[in-house]
Design a protein around this motif. Structure first.
Motif, PDB file in Angstrom:
ATOM      1  N   THR A 104      -2.419 -16.144  -6.217  1.00 47.54           N
ATOM      2  CA  THR A 104      -2.381 -15.860  -4.666  1.00 47.54           C
ATOM      3  C   THR A 104      -2.407 -14.362  -4.177  1.00 47.54           C
ATOM      4  O   THR A 104      -3.268 -14.053  -3.214  1.00 47.54           O
ATOM      5  CB  THR A 104      -1.001 -16.535  -4.169  1.00 47.54           C
ATOM      6  OG1 THR A 104      -0.519 -17.745  -4.460  1.00 47.54           O
ATOM      7  CG2 THR A 104      -0.717 -16.087  -2.780  1.00 47.54           C
ATOM      8  N   ARG A 105      -1.906 -13.599  -5.098  1.00 49.39           N
ATOM      9  CA  ARG A 105      -2.290 -12.185  -4.835  1.00 49.39           C
ATOM     10  C   ARG A 105      -3.753 -11.736  -4.887  1.00 49.39           C
ATOM     11  O   ARG A 105      -4.252 -11.194  -3.935  1.00 49.39           O
ATOM     12  CB  ARG A 105      -1.638 -11.094  -5.932  1.00 49.39           C
ATOM     13  CG  ARG A 105      -1.550  -9.671  -5.629  1.00 49.39           C
ATOM     14  CD  ARG A 105      -1.206  -8.978  -6.671  1.00 49.39           C
ATOM     15  NE  ARG A 105       0.495  -9.391  -6.929  1.00 49.39           N
ATOM     16  CZ  ARG A 105       0.906  -9.919  -7.830  1.00 49.39           C
ATOM     17  NH1 ARG A 105       0.350  -9.898  -9.082  1.00 49.39           N
ATOM     18  NH2 ARG A 105       2.295 -10.050  -7.983  1.00 49.39           N
ATOM     19  N   ALA A 106      -4.531 -12.310  -5.706  1.00 52.20           N
ATOM     20  CA  ALA A 106      -5.955 -12.132  -5.885  1.00 52.20           C
ATOM     21  C   ALA A 106      -6.668 -12.753  -4.538  1.00 52.20           C
ATOM     22  O   ALA A 106      -7.619 -12.134  -4.165  1.00 52.20           O
ATOM     23  CB  ALA A 106      -6.491 -12.624  -7.243  1.00 52.20           C
ATOM     24  N   LEU A 107      -6.162 -13.828  -4.434  1.00 51.71           N
ATOM     25  CA  LEU A 107      -6.970 -14.567  -3.067  1.00 51.71           C
ATOM     26  C   LEU A 107      -6.594 -13.840  -1.990  1.00 51.71           C
ATOM     27  O   LEU A 107      -7.435 -13.280  -1.041  1.00 51.71           O
ATOM     28  CB  LEU A 107      -6.357 -15.891  -2.996  1.00 51.71           C
ATOM     29  CG  LEU A 107      -6.865 -16.812  -3.794  1.00 51.71           C
ATOM     30  CD1 LEU A 107      -6.069 -18.304  -3.598  1.00 51.71           C
ATOM     31  CD2 LEU A 107      -8.266 -17.363  -3.938  1.00 51.71           C
ATOM     32  N   ALA A 108      -5.356 -13.151  -1.710  1.00 51.88           N
ATOM     33  CA  ALA A 108      -4.874 -12.427  -0.651  1.00 51.88           C
ATOM     34  C   ALA A 108      -5.822 -11.032  -0.749  1.00 51.88           C
ATOM     35  O   ALA A 108      -6.242 -10.533   0.366  1.00 51.88           O
ATOM     36  CB  ALA A 108      -3.490 -11.966  -0.684  1.00 51.88           C
ATOM     37  N   GLN A 109      -5.965 -10.416  -1.800  1.00 54.59           N
ATOM     38  CA  GLN A 109      -6.743  -9.258  -1.893  1.00 54.59           C
ATOM     39  C   GLN A 109      -8.262  -9.670  -1.486  1.00 54.59           C
ATOM     40  O   GLN A 109      -8.790  -8.837  -0.728  1.00 54.59           O
ATOM     41  CB  GLN A 109      -6.604  -8.748  -3.438  1.00 54.59           C
ATOM     42  CG  GLN A 109      -7.047  -7.413  -3.420  1.00 54.59           C
ATOM     43  CD  GLN A 109      -6.340  -6.175  -2.727  1.00 54.59           C
ATOM     44  OE1 GLN A 109      -5.300  -6.284  -2.493  1.00 54.59           O
ATOM     45  NE2 GLN A 109      -7.271  -5.238  -2.337  1.00 54.59           N
ATOM     46  N   ALA A 110      -8.814 -10.752  -1.899  1.00 51.12           N
ATOM     47  CA  ALA A 110     -10.045 -11.030  -1.648  1.00 51.12           C
ATOM     48  C   ALA A 110     -10.061 -11.260  -0.111  1.00 51.12           C
ATOM     49  O   ALA A 110     -11.290 -10.717   0.530  1.00 51.12           O
ATOM     50  CB  ALA A 110     -10.582 -12.268  -2.372  1.00 51.12           C
ATOM     51  N   GLU A 111      -9.036 -11.911   0.496  1.00 50.37           N
ATOM     52  CA  GLU A 111      -9.377 -12.028   1.903  1.00 50.37           C
ATOM     53  C   GLU A 111      -9.215 -10.848   2.728  1.00 50.37           C
ATOM     54  O   GLU A 111      -9.959 -10.551   3.711  1.00 50.37           O
ATOM     55  CB  GLU A 111      -8.164 -13.033   2.181  1.00 50.37           C
ATOM     56  CG  GLU A 111      -8.260 -13.522   3.705  1.00 50.37           C
ATOM     57  CD  GLU A 111      -9.489 -14.404   4.126  1.00 50.37           C
ATOM     58  OE1 GLU A 111      -9.824 -14.355   5.349  1.00 50.37           O
ATOM     59  OE2 GLU A 111      -9.904 -15.030   3.174  1.00 50.37           O
ATOM     60  N   LEU A 112      -8.276  -9.910   2.193  1.00 54.03           N
ATOM     61  CA  LEU A 112      -8.094  -8.520   2.943  1.00 54.03           C
ATOM     62  C   LEU A 112      -9.456  -7.833   2.622  1.00 54.03           C
ATOM     63  O   LEU A 112      -9.887  -7.308   3.754  1.00 54.03           O
ATOM     64  CB  LEU A 112      -7.205  -7.807   2.218  1.00 54.03           C
ATOM     65  CG  LEU A 112      -6.953  -6.215   2.616  1.00 54.03           C
ATOM     66  CD1 LEU A 112      -6.404  -6.480   3.902  1.00 54.03           C
ATOM     67  CD2 LEU A 112      -5.693  -5.636   1.751  1.00 54.03           C
ATOM     68  N   SER A 113     -10.035  -7.801   1.615  1.00 52.10           N
ATOM     69  CA  SER A 113     -11.268  -7.275   1.391  1.00 52.10           C
ATOM     70  C   SER A 113     -12.337  -7.642   2.286  1.00 52.10           C
ATOM     71  O   SER A 113     -13.252  -6.872   2.812  1.00 52.10           O
ATOM     72  CB  SER A 113     -11.704  -7.373  -0.011  1.00 52.10           C
ATOM     73  OG  SER A 113     -10.723  -6.572  -0.931  1.00 52.10           O
TER      74      SER A 113
END
Length: 124
Positions: free
Chosen positions: A77-86
């Motif tokens: 979830t953190r990785a997906l959120a980071q990708a979405e943020l990027s």
């Protein structure tokens, strides 16, 4: 007669000793049964304890497995959120660059119109 009285007294002592021995044997037998019963109870409790330890170990493994799974999900979830943020930051940067480009085009067109108006006024 003394001999007979001594023999009877000795026989009574033997019977008393035999009775006492039988009583002690019965008491020992009862105590042995009590010890066997206590040993059996102790073994049962030890078996129950082993079963409880095994169940606890199994539950501990299940909890560790669940925690590991939750950590993996949290990391995903953190990785997906980071990708979405990027991605969102990239989109915002592209939008800002596009806005600058549009503003530059509008400014250039404004200058062309202003120059044409100036020329028109000069030709007058």
């Amino acid at each position: 007669e003394k001999w007979r009285a001594a023999e009877i007294a000795q026989e009574e002592r033997r019977e008393a000793e035999a009775s006492k021995t039988i009583g002690l044997a019965a008491e020992i037998s009862l105590k042995a049964e009590a010890v066997d019963s206590l040993k059996s109870e102790a073994e049962s409790r030890q078996q129950l304890l082993r079963e409880m330890e095994a169940a606890l170990a199994s539950e501990h493994c299940a909890v560790l497995s669940a925690v590991t799974e939750l950590k993996a999900e949290a990391n995903e979830t953190r990785a997906l959120a980071q990708a979405e943020l990027s991605s969102t930051r990239g989109a915002a940067l592209r939008a800002a660059l596009q806005q600058e480009h549009v503003e530059a085009e509008i400014k250039a067109e404004y200058e062309v119109v202003a120059n044409l108006r100036q020329e028109s006024l000069s030709d007058g």
